[in-house]
Design a protein around this motif. Sequence first.
Motif, short mmCIF file in Angstrom:
data_model
loop_
_atom_site.label_atom_id
_atom_site.label_comp_id
_atom_site.label_asym_id
_atom_site.label_seq_id
_atom_site.Cartn_x
_atom_site.Cartn_y
_atom_site.Cartn_z
N GLY A 12 0.84 -1.20 0.00
CA GLY A 12 0.00 0.00 0.00
C GLY A 12 0.87 1.24 0.00
N LYS A 68 -6.07 3.65 -9.13
CA LYS A 68 -7.53 3.83 -9.04
C LYS A 68 -7.91 5.19 -9.61
CE LYS A 68 -6.98 1.59 -4.57
NZ LYS A 68 -5.71 2.18 -4.09
N HIS A 101 -12.36 3.94 -7.83
CA HIS A 101 -11.97 4.08 -6.42
C HIS A 101 -13.16 4.06 -5.46
CE1 HIS A 101 -8.56 5.97 -3.80
NE2 HIS A 101 -9.31 5.16 -3.09
N ASN A 132 -14.58 -0.26 -2.75
CA ASN A 132 -15.61 0.30 -1.88
C ASN A 132 -17.03 0.08 -2.42
OD1 ASN A 132 -13.86 1.54 0.21
ND2 ASN A 132 -13.14 2.76 -1.53
N GLN A 153 -11.88 -3.90 -3.85
CA GLN A 153 -10.92 -3.52 -2.80
C GLN A 153 -11.71 -2.82 -1.70
OE1 GLN A 153 -7.30 -0.41 -2.14
NE2 GLN A 153 -7.00 -1.78 -3.87
N TYR A 179 -7.90 -3.53 2.16
CA TYR A 179 -7.10 -2.33 2.45
C TYR A 179 -7.15 -2.00 3.94
CZ TYR A 179 -11.09 1.15 2.18
OH TYR A 179 -12.24 1.89 2.35
N SER A 180 -6.22 -1.17 4.38
CA SER A 180 -6.00 -0.90 5.82
C SER A 180 -6.01 -2.22 6.60
CB SER A 180 -7.05 0.07 6.37
OG SER A 180 -7.08 1.27 5.63
N LEU A 182 -4.09 -3.48 8.59
CA LEU A 182 -3.62 -3.39 9.99
C LEU A 182 -4.48 -2.36 10.74
CD1 LEU A 182 0.21 -3.24 9.18
CD2 LEU A 182 -1.21 -5.25 9.59
N ALA A 183 -5.59 -1.98 10.12
CA ALA A 183 -6.45 -0.92 10.68
C ALA A 183 -5.59 0.28 11.10
CB ALA A 183 -7.30 -1.44 11.85
N GLN A 184 -4.61 0.58 10.26
CA GLN A 184 -3.67 1.69 10.50
C GLN A 184 -3.06 1.64 11.90
OE1 GLN A 184 -5.68 5.31 9.24
NE2 GLN A 184 -5.42 4.77 7.09
N PRO A 222 -0.88 -4.13 2.93
CA PRO A 222 -0.40 -3.26 4.00
C PRO A 222 0.55 -2.18 3.48
CG PRO A 222 0.76 -5.36 4.05
CD PRO A 222 -0.34 -5.49 3.05
N THR A 225 6.57 1.63 5.21
CA THR A 225 7.66 2.42 4.64
C THR A 225 9.00 1.94 5.17
OG1 THR A 225 7.19 4.05 6.35
CG2 THR A 225 6.34 4.51 4.17
N SER A 226 9.01 1.40 6.38
CA SER A 226 10.31 0.96 6.91
C SER A 226 10.62 -0.45 6.41
CB SER A 226 10.30 0.97 8.44
OG SER A 226 9.56 -0.13 8.93
N MET A 259 -12.37 4.08 7.11
CA MET A 259 -12.65 4.90 5.93
C MET A 259 -14.16 4.99 5.70
SD MET A 259 -9.78 5.84 4.63
CE MET A 259 -8.09 5.44 5.09
N1 NAP Z 1 -9.43 1.73 -1.81
C1 NAP Z 1 -9.45 2.58 -0.81
O1 NAP Z 1 -10.39 3.37 -0.65
C2 NAP Z 1 -8.31 2.58 0.17
C3 NAP Z 1 -8.45 3.24 1.39
C4 NAP Z 1 -7.39 3.19 2.28
C5 NAP Z 1 -6.21 2.51 1.96
N2 NAP Z 1 -6.09 1.90 0.74
C6 NAP Z 1 -4.85 1.17 0.37
O2 NAP Z 1 -4.53 0.23 1.39
C7 NAP Z 1 -3.20 0.47 1.84
C8 NAP Z 1 -3.02 0.06 3.29
O3 NAP Z 1 -3.90 0.73 4.15
P1 NAP Z 1 -3.46 1.92 5.12
O4 NAP Z 1 -2.28 2.63 4.57
O5 NAP Z 1 -4.71 2.71 5.37
O6 NAP Z 1 -3.10 1.23 6.52
P2 NAP Z 1 -2.44 -0.11 7.06
O7 NAP Z 1 -1.73 -0.81 6.00
O8 NAP Z 1 -3.50 -0.82 7.82
O9 NAP Z 1 -1.42 0.46 8.15
C9 NAP Z 1 -0.28 1.21 7.79
C10 NAP Z 1 0.47 1.63 9.06
O10 NAP Z 1 0.95 0.47 9.75
C11 NAP Z 1 2.36 0.56 9.93
N3 NAP Z 1 2.91 -0.78 9.75
C12 NAP Z 1 3.03 -1.47 8.59
N4 NAP Z 1 3.55 -2.69 8.81
C13 NAP Z 1 3.79 -2.78 10.14
C14 NAP Z 1 4.33 -3.79 10.96
N5 NAP Z 1 4.73 -4.96 10.46
N6 NAP Z 1 4.46 -3.54 12.30
C15 NAP Z 1 4.06 -2.35 12.82
N7 NAP Z 1 3.51 -1.36 12.07
C16 NAP Z 1 3.39 -1.56 10.75
C17 NAP Z 1 2.85 1.52 8.87
O11 NAP Z 1 4.04 2.12 9.34
P3 NAP Z 1 5.32 2.48 8.42
O12 NAP Z 1 4.81 3.18 7.20
O13 NAP Z 1 6.12 3.32 9.32
O14 NAP Z 1 6.05 1.22 8.06
C18 NAP Z 1 1.68 2.49 8.77
O15 NAP Z 1 1.75 3.47 9.79
C19 NAP Z 1 -3.01 1.96 1.58
O16 NAP Z 1 -1.68 2.35 1.68
C20 NAP Z 1 -3.64 2.08 0.22
O17 NAP Z 1 -2.74 1.61 -0.78
C21 NAP Z 1 -7.13 1.90 -0.14
#
Ligand code: NAP
Length: 267
Positions: A12, A68, A101, A132, A153, A179-180, A182-184, A222, A225-226, A259
Amino acid sequence: MPLIEIPLIGLGTLENKDPSKTPASIAKAIELGYQHIDTAQLYFNEEIVGKGIQQSGISRDEIFLATKVSPVFLQPDDVKRTTRESIDKLGVEYLDLLYIHWPAETYEPQSTLDAFNEVLEEGLTKHIAVSNFTPPLLDEASAISKAPLIANQVEMHPLLRQNEMLEYVKKHDIYLVAYSPLAQGQVFEIPEVQEVAERRGISEAQVSLAWLLSKDNVIAIPKATSEAHQRANLEAAEIKLAPDDIKLIDSIEDEDRIMDPYFAPDW
Ligand SMILES: NC(=O)c1ccc[n+]([C@@H]2O[C@H](COP(=O)([O-])OP(=O)(O)OC[C@H]3O[C@@H](n4cnc5c(N)ncnc54)[C@H](OP(=O)(O)O)[C@@H]3O)[C@@H](O)[C@H]2O)c1
């Protein structure tokens, strides 16, 4: 089995748009083994993500690249124009997957899907999909589209288990791209996820991803960045949870959707 194979852990890229850091982090992810990258016009980072892909030196056909179309560009002329712009920004010749999207704003089922089918026929993308969408909206879109819509998605993690959509994707042989996943970061605080993590000696993030991938037709994207997070998340694809672990997470009752913009459909 769905029509095509897609790498089960994608990268992601939401909010990953720092010109001084993002290209290197995308290139590193690809070097670690990521072969599926998810971006969107709305993330305003296609150019930067494209730089990372080029920097990695990977050949185009080894990457599954998805973007998207923004909900404000879903009228036919805008779909065609902005899809070409996305391709140019990403620095590629074609996309692997182009999503609608959100079923919102300028979305008009017949004309939007006709335009998506046209860009597909033109070779700008290899596949088309939605994001969505609810089951009724997906039924409507699939009935209109000549080409199959290969995925929906949607947000999915242990606090939003998507049981109805899971049934739907299985029945229709399409993917649910979670998506999300890890629930961010919220999944790290869930007692059931913590319990499984401790039991298995893995991280909460890996529990969430392995639980998602235990479901039929689910792919997770997921954002990380690190390098440590990228590596850990990729490794989660190899982790098989025990049936009891899966059951424990299935039994969570709390629900949280991250979201939910004003233009979201009636979930
Ligand atoms: N279609 C849609 O409407 C929609 C909506 C939202 C998201 N998305 C897509 O889904 C992707 C993922 O969702 P998201 O960005 O909302 O959230 P996410 O993937 O649930 O969470 C991302 C967060 O978790 C951290 N993280 C990742 N891996 C980890 C690990 N192994 N241990 C601890 N922390 C970790 C990341 O930190 P670091 O960056 O510091 O590594 C970042 O702060 C998005 O980037 C996007 O591409 C799509």
